[in-house]
Design a protein around this motif. Structure first.
Motif, PDB file in Angstrom:
ATOM      1  N   HIS A 198       0.807  -1.235   0.000  1.00 48.05           N
ATOM      2  CA  HIS A 198       0.000   0.000   0.000  1.00 48.05           C
ATOM      3  C   HIS A 198       0.835   1.278   0.000  1.00 48.05           C
ATOM      4  O   HIS A 198       0.311   2.358   0.296  1.00 48.05           O
ATOM      5  N   LEU A 224      -1.846  11.492  -2.771  1.00 48.23           N
ATOM      6  CA  LEU A 224      -1.779  10.537  -1.677  1.00 48.23           C
ATOM      7  C   LEU A 224      -0.672  10.926  -0.703  1.00 48.23           C
ATOM      8  O   LEU A 224       0.281  11.609  -1.073  1.00 48.23           O
ATOM      9  N   SER A 279       0.532   1.168   5.771  1.00 46.80           N
ATOM     10  CA  SER A 279      -0.719   1.891   6.039  1.00 46.80           C
ATOM     11  C   SER A 279      -1.068   2.894   4.950  1.00 46.80           C
ATOM     12  O   SER A 279      -1.980   3.701   5.125  1.00 46.80           O
ATOM     13  N   ALA A 333      -2.223   4.496   1.101  1.00 49.64           N
ATOM     14  CA  ALA A 333      -3.511   4.475   0.400  1.00 49.64           C
ATOM     15  C   ALA A 333      -3.439   3.877  -0.999  1.00 49.64           C
ATOM     16  O   ALA A 333      -4.437   3.886  -1.719  1.00 49.64           O
ATOM     17  N   CYS A 334      -2.296   3.351  -1.396  1.00 44.83           N
ATOM     18  CA  CYS A 334      -2.191   2.719  -2.718  1.00 44.83           C
ATOM     19  C   CYS A 334      -2.980   1.411  -2.714  1.00 44.83           C
ATOM     20  O   CYS A 334      -2.856   0.599  -1.786  1.00 44.83           O
TER      21      CYS A 334
END
Length: 240
Positions: free
Chosen positions: A128, A142, A151, A153-154
């Motif tokens: 991620h 992002l 943690s 956001a990908c």
């Protein structure tokens, strides 16, 4: 301890130490990517906290062709290993080269386990970590997360770690261990040069952070070394 086993243990420990370093000092990643980032003035309607710009090297057509070559080269060499294996298995008795077969099997296994499964199927899909060009530090939307932090956001095909740099690390090992002796002086140097160029290009393109390419490249060397030791450990034991 046999040399290959010792090399595997040392490189494996080094991999984790490098990951810890980049996790504790994320500014190194940011600074390395910023070196290749060209910031531009934003439009007047752009919010004040938005960074505008790009990684200009990513638009170089010649480098794009070189990237494509390096991307597919491990796959081509992997197919070549399969062909070499069938040729080796066609021999019997005194002409059968068991040592070569073990090394070819190790190289093919390392390609599947390292760049294939560990990097592209596991880490890149579950880490991620957004790529530099997708973060708000470099024109994206992002948030940055350090290496080893899952943690982000990908959603998929993420930055940690670089698939192409992992392939380049395997390419380096191929140049060192698997190029036939009669072609070594001619083939190994350009393969090593390509193996070193690929991680640098991924960093310059804004596709990965410095930690992503170093850990991917070194990770393939770790996997290859461990796999080669596994397949040849009986040879080492008989020599000892």
């Amino acid at each position: 301890m046999p040399p290959l086993k010792a090399a595997f243990v040392i490189l494996f420990a080094l991999w984790w130490l490098i990951l810890l370093f980049f996790y504790l000092f994320p500014g190194v990643d940011i600074g390395a990517s910023r070196f290749f980032f060209s910031q531009t003035h934003c439009a007047t309607s752009t919010p004040a906290d938005v960074v505008c710009g790009s990684f200009p090297i990513a638009r170089d057509a010649a480098l794009g062709l070189l990237r494509d070559l390096i991307f597919y080269l491990p796959i081509v060499l992997g197919v070549g290993i399969i062909i070499r294996l069938f040729m080796a298995w066609s021999h019997h008795g005194a002409t059968y080269d068991a040592r070569l077969v073990k090394r070819l099997l190790a190289g093919l296994t390392a390609l599947i386990l390292g760049p294939g499964i560990l990097v592209n199927l596991i880490l890149k899909e579950h880490s991620h970590r957004p790529r530099p060009r997708n973060t708000d530090l470099f024109g994206g939307d992002l948030s940055f997360v350090p290496a080893g932090d899952f943690s982000g956001a990908c959603g998929s095909n993420c930055s940690f770690i670089s698939g192409e740099a992992a392939g380049a690390g395997w390419l380096f090992c191929y140049a060192v261990f698997l190029v036939p002796d009669r072609f070594r002086l001619l083939v190994s140097p350009p393969l090593i040069a390509l193996a070193l160029a690929s991680p640098a290009m991924r960093l310059a393109y804004g596709g990965h952070y410095l930690s992503d390419v170093i850990l991917a490249w070194l990770g393939s060397v770790v996997v290859f070394t461990g796999t080669l030791y596994f397949f040849t450990r009986k040879e080492t034991a008989s020599i000892a």
